[in-house]
Design a protein around this motif. Sequence first.
Motif, short mmCIF file in Angstrom:
data_model
loop_
_atom_site.label_atom_id
_atom_site.label_comp_id
_atom_site.label_asym_id
_atom_site.label_seq_id
_atom_site.Cartn_x
_atom_site.Cartn_y
_atom_site.Cartn_z
N ASP A 172 -7.26 -5.71 2.32
CA ASP A 172 -7.46 -7.00 1.66
C ASP A 172 -6.51 -8.03 2.26
O ASP A 172 -5.79 -7.75 3.23
N ARG A 173 -6.49 -9.23 1.73
CA ARG A 173 -5.68 -10.30 2.31
C ARG A 173 -4.19 -10.00 2.28
O ARG A 173 -3.43 -10.51 3.10
N ALA A 174 -3.78 -9.17 1.35
CA ALA A 174 -2.37 -8.80 1.25
C ALA A 174 -2.02 -7.62 2.13
O ALA A 174 -0.86 -7.21 2.19
N GLY A 175 -3.03 -7.06 2.83
CA GLY A 175 -2.79 -5.92 3.70
C GLY A 175 -2.92 -4.58 3.02
O GLY A 175 -2.68 -3.54 3.63
N THR A 176 -3.31 -4.58 1.74
CA THR A 176 -3.50 -3.33 1.01
C THR A 176 -4.86 -2.74 1.36
O THR A 176 -5.87 -3.46 1.41
N ILE A 177 -4.90 -1.44 1.60
CA ILE A 177 -6.16 -0.78 1.93
C ILE A 177 -6.88 -0.38 0.65
O ILE A 177 -6.33 0.32 -0.20
N ARG A 178 -8.13 -0.83 0.53
CA ARG A 178 -8.93 -0.60 -0.67
C ARG A 178 -10.32 -0.11 -0.28
O ARG A 178 -10.72 -0.22 0.89
N PRO A 179 -11.08 0.42 -1.25
CA PRO A 179 -12.48 0.79 -0.95
C PRO A 179 -13.26 -0.40 -0.40
O PRO A 179 -13.18 -1.51 -0.94
N ARG A 180 -13.98 -0.19 0.66
CA ARG A 180 -14.76 -1.26 1.31
C ARG A 180 -15.91 -1.73 0.43
O ARG A 180 -16.28 -2.91 0.43
N PHE A 181 -16.50 -0.80 -0.33
CA PHE A 181 -17.65 -1.10 -1.17
C PHE A 181 -17.18 -1.07 -2.63
O PHE A 181 -17.09 0.00 -3.24
#
Length: 278
Positions: A120-129
């Motif tokens: 995300d914009r903060a660089g945190t990796i999250r589920p794409r969907f």
Amino acid sequence: MTLGEFELTPLVDGYFRLDGGAMFGVVPKPLWEKRAPADERNRILLGMRPLLVRHARRLMIIDAGCGDKMDAKSADIYGFDRRENLDVTMARAGITAGDIDLVIASHLHFDHAGGFTAKDRAGTIRPRFPRARYVVSHGEWEDATHPHERNRASYLAENFVPLQDAGVVDFLRGDEEIVPGIRVRRTGGHTRYHHIVYIESGGRTAVFAADLMPTTAHVDAPWIMGYDLFPMETLEFKKLFLAEAIAGEYLVFFEHDPKVAAGIIREKNGRPYVESVA
């Protein structure tokens, strides 16, 4: 392509290159280079083709390419070209990542599962969907989260561990029907719990072959990747599948072929070949 109650749309998450010798195992280069020419670094061009599956009640995707988290060194090694990527081809199909309800994993190698997550914009990796549940073989998950020297380069934790952290993973314990008309079948071979996906409706069958037959050049039974951890398992299952697919006139999706997204496997003079349909 319409298959009974389902609409099947091959997507693209770009192209990349892998060593031709590794892609064809014991097959000599003078044979394989006729089907897949190599560049000056002995790499052949491959596609990444997730499959969009539409149904009246849900929207599904099988695999999701490599995603966009790769660093510059990896981009050079693999020769990534993602000008045509999953966001572009989903938009072309009239959807966004937020529309997907279900994500099905054939296995968790980076070129199949890298697109499962995003920064995300903060660089945190999250589920794409963000709305989707992710369906993964439990055995594949265990192998991916406990890698060894042979498979460590292919399993990148950032591609799948954040899914469990987010509570969006559902584990399969064997060959199962995921939703009516869609089931997974363990092939083994490439990884211990590698799956292919069957889509059955209207008296017809389509199969997402994943890395059992990554390209149309791999349709011959002994043309097996050097990357396969259990090549004799691949050979055994592939022979059974070829007979089944030819007899049933299955629509087979080739996830890594750079030119042919799908075709029907035919036989001529005792040799299989692919009649392209997409």
